[in-house]
Scaffold this motif. Structure first.
Motif, PDB file in Angstrom:
ATOM      1  N   ASN A   1     -13.532  41.903  48.908  1.00  0.00           N
ATOM      2  CA  ASN A   1     -12.280  42.624  49.099  1.00  0.00           C
ATOM      3  C   ASN A   1     -11.656  42.998  47.754  1.00  0.00           C
TER       4      ASN A   1
ATOM      5  N   GLY B   1      -8.505  46.288  51.458  1.00  0.00           N
ATOM      6  CA  GLY B   1      -9.569  45.722  52.288  1.00  0.00           C
ATOM      7  C   GLY B   1     -10.882  45.658  51.548  1.00  0.00           C
ATOM      8  N   ARG B   2     -11.964  45.949  52.262  1.00  0.00           N
ATOM      9  CA  ARG B   2     -13.292  45.869  51.661  1.00  0.00           C
ATOM     10  C   ARG B   2     -13.445  46.871  50.519  1.00  0.00           C
TER      11      ARG B   2
END
Length: 379
Positions: free
Chosen positions: A199, A242-243
């Motif tokens: 992340n 996020g990712r």
């Protein structure tokens, strides 16, 4: 159900996972014995391999080659078929050698290492970190001495390094999404699985440092960031919560058995376009390792960068940027054309841009080159 309080006052509430009263009573008796043994001798006396595997997986480990459970037959395959329920302290070198012969008869030492010993030792190291097992020097299989033959047949793509100019020839024919992934791998040496699940808060661009809370060996580690990655990672961290890395559809990767299956078609097409067939996601890790050795980087620093097991206090400060490792990673070579690619500056904006469609003539030329490459490998 097993309900009650153990000798140390801890509440026990577990399912016996059976409706058979006789079987349930037997499990209860065993549980009582295990709890008593744990009180007297500690966790090392009672923790089983499957319990260590469960904890290892919960902490980010890979299930690859450990085995799968057949719900219909109610049985395990692979390594777990032999070690499920076995207390860690009772596993011996002879046991593992025998399991290797049963699971992988007649295979080469490198195959046995990859499919048996690497996953087993990863679980064992996690158990050691949890103080469930003692540190042991397991003896892995080696190629026989007195021969120059290391392997029979061509090496698997992804198991050997390539030159950075060859890597760039391949990467420039990838889509921006895949190109960004390969670039990060070639300038960090990370395992693909580590990158696919990472992340953006784990990336400290100003400090040139990535923090991985869990690694393959069950330990946290830090990864230095090469200067070449600064524009790429800056855009990702600032504009992609996020990712960190995504597919060309701007979706997080679903990881299957240590690889991102969503890249396969894109990689195959890039190979035909570039006529470079020696590059796979894991190629980058071998390339970084080899290049650091060629650059005279001390083996201890190299091992820390790649996340190999080391006995070093720096493991306790994985979130703190370490200047010697940053200096070492910056010895990796750079190619100006690579640095100047537009997706190096705007990876988030360009993530959905597709690579050029393969034309018929281009595909035919790529397929002809592939056959020639295969012939050269077989010779």
């Amino acid at each position: 159900m097993i309900r009650g309080t153990d000798a140390q006052g801890r509440e026990v509430y577990e399912s016996t996972k059976t409706a058979n009263k006789k079987a349930a009573h037997g499990l209860l008796t065993k549980k009582e014995g295990d709890l008593l043994t744990e009180v007297v001798h500690g966790k090392k006396a009672v923790v089983t391999f499957d319990q260590a595997v469960e904890s290892y997986l919960e902490n980010g480990g890979s299930h690859r080659f450990l085995g799968t459970f057949d719900e219909e037959k109610q049985e395990w395959s692979g390594l777990m078929a032999h070690l499920n329920g076995v207390v860690l302290r009772k596993i011996t070198q002879n046991d593992m050698n025998a399991i290797g012969k049963k699971l992988y008869p007649g295979v080469r030492p490198d195959t046995l290492n990859r499919q048996l010993w690497t996953p087993f030792i990863a679980v064992w190291r996690h158990a050691v970190a949890m103080e469930w097992a003692d540190l042991r020097m397991w003896i892995r299989p080696k190629n026989p001495k007195g021969t120059n033959v290391v392997s029979f047949g061509p090496k698997r793509v992804g198991s050997y390094p390539v030159a950075y100019d060859l890597a760039w020839r391949f990467i420039r024919d990838c889509s921006p999404a895949n190109a960004a992934i390969f670039t990060i791998l070639f300038y960090t040496g990370m395992r693909p699985i580590e990158l696919f699940v990472m992340n953006t808060p784990q990336v400290n661009v100003p400090g040139r440092w990535i923090t991985l809370p869990q690694s393959k060996i069950g330990e946290a580690r830090g990864v230095p960031i090469h200067e070449a990655l600064v524009p790429l990672l800056t855009d990702m961290v600032e504009n992609r919560p996020g990712r960190l890395v995504r597919t060309w559809e701007n979706e997080p990767f679903t990881v299957y058995d240590d690889n991102g299956g969503q890249m396969k078609k894109g990689i195959a097409a890039a190979r035909l376009r570039s006529q470079v067939f020696d590059v796979a996601p894991y190629t980058a890790r071998h390339t970084v390792s080899t290049q650091l050795v060629m650059n005279n980087v001390h083996s201890h620093k190299k091992d820390q960068i790649l996340g190999h097991a080391t006995d070093d206090m720096s493991r306790h400060y994985t979130n703190v940027p370490q200047t010697p490792l940053i200096e070492a990673i910056n010895t990796l070579p750079v190619i100006q054309e690579w640095l100047d690619a537009d997706w190096m500056r705007d990876p988030v904006k360009l993530v959905r841009r597709r690579a050029p469609t393969l034309k018929k003539a281009q595909r035919e030329a790529g397929e002809a080159a592939y056959l020639k490459w295969q012939e050269g490998r077989a010779a």
